[in-house]
Design an enzyme around this catalytic site. Structure first.
Site, PDB file in Angstrom:
ATOM      1  N   LYS A 186       3.507 -15.175   2.535  1.00  0.00           N
ATOM      2  CA  LYS A 186       2.776 -16.346   1.378  1.00  0.00           C
ATOM      3  C   LYS A 186       4.617 -16.713   1.305  1.00  0.00           C
ATOM      4  CE  LYS A 186       0.889 -17.374  -2.186  1.00  0.00           C
ATOM      5  NZ  LYS A 186      -0.662 -18.791  -2.253  1.00  0.00           N
TER       6      LYS A 186
ATOM      7  N   ASP B 262      -4.920  -6.020   6.028  1.00  0.00           N
ATOM      8  CA  ASP B 262      -6.645  -5.960   6.411  1.00  0.00           C
ATOM      9  C   ASP B 262      -7.434  -6.820   5.137  1.00  0.00           C
ATOM     10  OD1 ASP B 262      -8.507  -3.307   5.278  1.00  0.00           O
ATOM     11  OD2 ASP B 262      -7.093  -2.755   2.857  1.00  0.00           O
TER      12      ASP B 262
ATOM     13  N   ASP C 160     -11.048  -8.290   7.892  1.00  0.00           N
ATOM     14  CA  ASP C 160     -12.467  -8.298   6.996  1.00  0.00           C
ATOM     15  C   ASP C 160     -13.149  -9.348   7.209  1.00  0.00           C
ATOM     16  OD1 ASP C 160     -12.283  -5.927   7.289  1.00  0.00           O
ATOM     17  OD2 ASP C 160     -12.930  -5.258   5.345  1.00  0.00           O
TER      18      ASP C 160
ATOM     19  N   TYR D 134       1.125  -1.487   0.028  1.00  0.00           N
ATOM     20  CA  TYR D 134      -0.064   0.578   0.077  1.00  0.00           C
ATOM     21  C   TYR D 134       0.579   1.161  -0.050  1.00  0.00           C
ATOM     22  CZ  TYR D 134      -4.040  -3.180   1.121  1.00  0.00           C
ATOM     23  OH  TYR D 134      -5.120  -3.982   1.090  1.00  0.00           O
TER      24      TYR D 134
ATOM     25  N   ASP E  40      -3.005 -17.939   1.888  1.00  0.00           N
ATOM     26  CA  ASP E  40      -4.604 -18.763   0.565  1.00  0.00           C
ATOM     27  C   ASP E  40      -4.806 -19.599   1.910  1.00  0.00           C
ATOM     28  OD1 ASP E  40      -1.795 -19.921   0.380  1.00  0.00           O
ATOM     29  OD2 ASP E  40      -2.398 -20.826  -1.387  1.00  0.00           O
TER      30      ASP E  40
END
Ligand code: NAD
Length: 355
Positions: free
Chosen positions: A191, A247, A251, A142, A223
């Site tokens: 990852k 992020d 959620d 980001y 994942d």
């Protein structure tokens, strides 16, 4: 102890829920002999209306002087058509950066009394779950280099992820310290089978782990983590992960609790001063009607007591009071399911009675 809290009430239901949290803090102060004082500052839409900008300098200066900061929520349809840098939400990034906050702590807890709100099958959540997600907040993709260019097949866009040793070490320490205050189990999510940043992340997590032999560290690919959160959420205690993975996963985790009005959050930096806020928005559809669930904001001040003021028993008093009120069946409109709901004020009073 005497402490000053900056109040950023913001827009929509912000003022109502912050008012509830202030009443709860005052009740805790009275019971445990602390003196909390409060200084309000404008942020978001109301700051745009008053000063022409969502994050006035006075607000930033006030937050930097306070012992800690409580935020309601910002935004609403009135300001939706403004340009990006003038929108109320811009103030959120601005205040986090001005306060040097690099960690976001987001609990996702399924209260036994609210099991029916959970969208997962009953047998999966039989024992409830209580997860703390520690998300790196100021690095990664980001904030990396980005842009547009002409590529081999025409227009191309790119974003880059980079993490430094310093950024990973400091978030790792926060995560291990957090796990130490809980069930001492830390899952680091990355990852590493594909990304270089994740390989560095994993290496440094294991280095830092040597300083915390009492905390059990495991790695999980992102994942798989997304699947495990809905397959068996109770396996997690503390999760630590990068900005983008955090992020998305935070959620997902909030959704499996099924109750957006219940979830608090904390953003922390190098000092004890943090920014505490509910995870939900300003809910303009119910603003001013006494329907807002104040619990997420009340639990945000419980986090403030624990992480900014080292007041564990005071923090527990709030958390236990919320548990009891829910056990007794009291609900605001968002969770009432046909029962007569309590107003924001009535729910606040019930919680204070249990403190
Ligand atoms: P929202 O979280 O405000 O509301 C989503 C739904 O949940 C609405 O139906 C709302 O009534 C309900 N809800 C939310 N909090 C509740 C509570 N405490 N009690 C009862 N019901 C509650 O999300 P949205 O509708 O997408 O956004 C509304 C505004 O809030 C937008 O302007 C958005 O940009 C802003 N927003 C701000 C923040 C923040 O300040 N941190 C976060 C998210 C959204």
């Amino acid at each position: 102890m005497k402490l000053n809290v900056a109040l950023l009430k913001g827009d929509g239901i912000g003022p109502e829920i912050v008012e509830s949290a202030v009443e709860v803090l005052n009740a805790v102060g009275k019971k445990y002999g602390h003196e909390f004082s409060f200084t309000p500052y404008l942020i978001g839409g109301i700051a745009i209306d008053t000063y022409g900008e969502p994050l006035p300098k006075e607000t930033v200066d006030g937050c930097l002087k306070a012992d800690s900061v409580l935020l309601g929520a910002v935004g609403g349809p009135k300001w939706d058509s403004l340009a990006g840098n003038l929108r109320p939400e811009k103030a959120l990034l601005g205040i986090r950066s001005a306060m040097g906050l690099f960690t976001n702590l987001r609990p996702a807890k399924l209260y036994p009394a609210l099991k029916d709100e959970c969208p997962l099958r009953a047998d999966i959540v039989e024992n409830g779950f209580d997860i703390m997600i520690v998300r790196e907040l100021t690095g990664g993709i980001y904030f990396g280099e980005r842009g547009y260019r002409d590529g081999k097949y025409g227009e191309e866009a790119y974003d880059t992820e980079s993490y430094s040793r310093m950024e990973i070490e400091r978030i790792a320490k926060v995560a291990f310290e957090t796990a130490r205050k809980r069930r001492k189990k830390l899952t680091s999510i990355d990852k590493a089978n594909v990304l270089e940043t994740s390989r560095l992340w994993r290496k440094i997590m294991h280095e830092v782990a040597k300083d915390y032999p009492d905390v059990e560290l495991s790695d999980m690919l992102v994942d798989n983590a997304a699947m495990q959160l809905v397959r068996n959420p109770s396996q997690f205690d503390v999760i630590v992960t990068s900005n983008m993975f955090g992020d998305i996963l935070s959620d997902e985790a909030s959704q499996i609790t099924g109750s957006i009005g219940m979830l608090p959050s904390a953003s922390l930096g190098d000092t004890k001063r943090g920014l505490y806020e509910p995870i939900h928005g300003s809910a303009p559809d119910i603003a001013g009607q006494g329907k807002a669930n104040p619990i997420a904001t009340i639990l945000s001040v419980a986090m403030m007591l624990l992480y900014s003021f080292d007041m564990k028993k005071e923090s527990d008093a709030i958390v236990n009071a919320v548990d009891k009120v829910l056990e007794k069946g009291y609900r605001t409109a968002d969770l009432a399911r046909g029962k007569t709901p309590l107003t924001t004020k009535e729910m606040t009073e019930k919680i204070i009675l249990e403190i």
